[in-house]
Design an enzyme around this catalytic site. Sequence first.
Site, PDB file in Angstrom:
ATOM      1  CG  HIS A   5      -0.278  -0.177   2.519  1.00  0.00           C
ATOM      2  ND1 HIS A   5       0.082  -1.422   2.982  1.00  0.00           N
ATOM      3  CD2 HIS A   5       0.114   0.708   3.466  1.00  0.00           C
ATOM      4  CE1 HIS A   5       0.667  -1.297   4.156  1.00  0.00           C
ATOM      5  NE2 HIS A   5       0.712  -0.013   4.478  1.00  0.00           N
ATOM      6  CG  HIS A  40       0.942   5.281   4.212  1.00  0.00           C
ATOM      7  ND1 HIS A  40       0.213   5.173   5.371  1.00  0.00           N
ATOM      8  CD2 HIS A  40       1.668   4.144   4.126  1.00  0.00           C
ATOM      9  CE1 HIS A  40       0.488   4.015   5.966  1.00  0.00           C
ATOM     10  NE2 HIS A  40       1.372   3.375   5.238  1.00  0.00           N
TER      11      HIS A  40
HETATM   12  P1  5GP Z   1       1.859   0.342   7.375  1.00  0.00           P
HETATM   13  O1  5GP Z   1       2.498   0.613   8.701  1.00  0.00           O
HETATM   14  O2  5GP Z   1       1.633  -1.143   7.139  1.00  0.00           O
HETATM   15  O3  5GP Z   1       2.566   1.011   6.243  1.00  0.00           O
HETATM   16  O4  5GP Z   1       0.445   1.059   7.446  1.00  0.00           O
HETATM   17  C1  5GP Z   1      -0.763   0.384   7.609  1.00  0.00           C
HETATM   18  C2  5GP Z   1      -1.843   1.444   7.676  1.00  0.00           C
HETATM   19  O5  5GP Z   1      -3.090   0.792   7.537  1.00  0.00           O
HETATM   20  C3  5GP Z   1      -1.890   2.209   9.010  1.00  0.00           C
HETATM   21  O6  5GP Z   1      -1.753   3.599   8.737  1.00  0.00           O
HETATM   22  C4  5GP Z   1      -3.240   1.841   9.592  1.00  0.00           C
HETATM   23  O7  5GP Z   1      -3.862   2.933  10.263  1.00  0.00           O
HETATM   24  C5  5GP Z   1      -4.035   1.412   8.365  1.00  0.00           C
HETATM   25  N1  5GP Z   1      -5.057   0.423   8.639  1.00  0.00           N
HETATM   26  C6  5GP Z   1      -4.896  -0.751   9.316  1.00  0.00           C
HETATM   27  N2  5GP Z   1      -6.052  -1.428   9.353  1.00  0.00           N
HETATM   28  C7  5GP Z   1      -6.962  -0.683   8.677  1.00  0.00           C
HETATM   29  C8  5GP Z   1      -8.352  -0.863   8.373  1.00  0.00           C
HETATM   30  O8  5GP Z   1      -8.982  -1.859   8.733  1.00  0.00           O
HETATM   31  N3  5GP Z   1      -8.966   0.110   7.657  1.00  0.00           N
HETATM   32  C9  5GP Z   1      -8.291   1.220   7.237  1.00  0.00           C
HETATM   33  N4  5GP Z   1      -8.997   2.125   6.542  1.00  0.00           N
HETATM   34  N5  5GP Z   1      -6.992   1.428   7.499  1.00  0.00           N
HETATM   35  C10 5GP Z   1      -6.324   0.492   8.218  1.00  0.00           C
END
Ligand code: 5GP
Length: 137
Positions: A99, A101
């Site tokens: 993903h 951001h």
């Molecule tokens: P990472 O640290 O893996 O780059 O970021 C994962 C992101 O996914 C985090 O910013 C977290 O808030 C978001 N996230 C995790 N679970 C969910 C969810 O169920 N729904 C949404 N909309 N965001 C999520």
Amino acid sequence: MAECIFCKIVAGDIPCHKVYEDDHVLAFLDIGPLSHGHTLIVPKTHHPTLDQVPDDVAAACGAIVPRLARAILRATGATAWNLLQNNGPDAGQEVEHVHFHIIPRESDDNLGFRWHTKSLDSDAALNLKVAISDALR
Ligand code: 5GP
Ligand code: ZN
């Protein structure tokens, strides 16, 4: 991937605040935003990290970034934005479905984004550029 939270969102089994969708990509608001308008872009197919993503899927994700960023800037009034993309737990990745951001920014928002730099040793650089170039073949 049955247990992947983003696959469940793509499948519609878990709700999200969708802001964009096409054949390959879904974008939705982050549930734990770092700033107003923090949005995630995910491919509809499951790949743990960006280095494992086929070129066409990577292209579909990348293609929507500028248009989505413009829309987020317009909608939030943010003056700047970061594109953040974590790969692997050691890089801070928590959800193992690749993903991107989009994080809207403004002056004095106290989010920060300063990493400590090192200097590039010229001998190490020569070896490194050869190693990376060779690995690309
Ligand atoms: P990472 O640290 O893996 O780059 O970021 C994962 C992101 O996914 C985090 O910013 C977290 O808030 C978001 N996230 C995790 N679970 C969910 C969810 O169920 N729904 C949404 N909309 N965001 C999520
Ligand atoms: Zn997934």
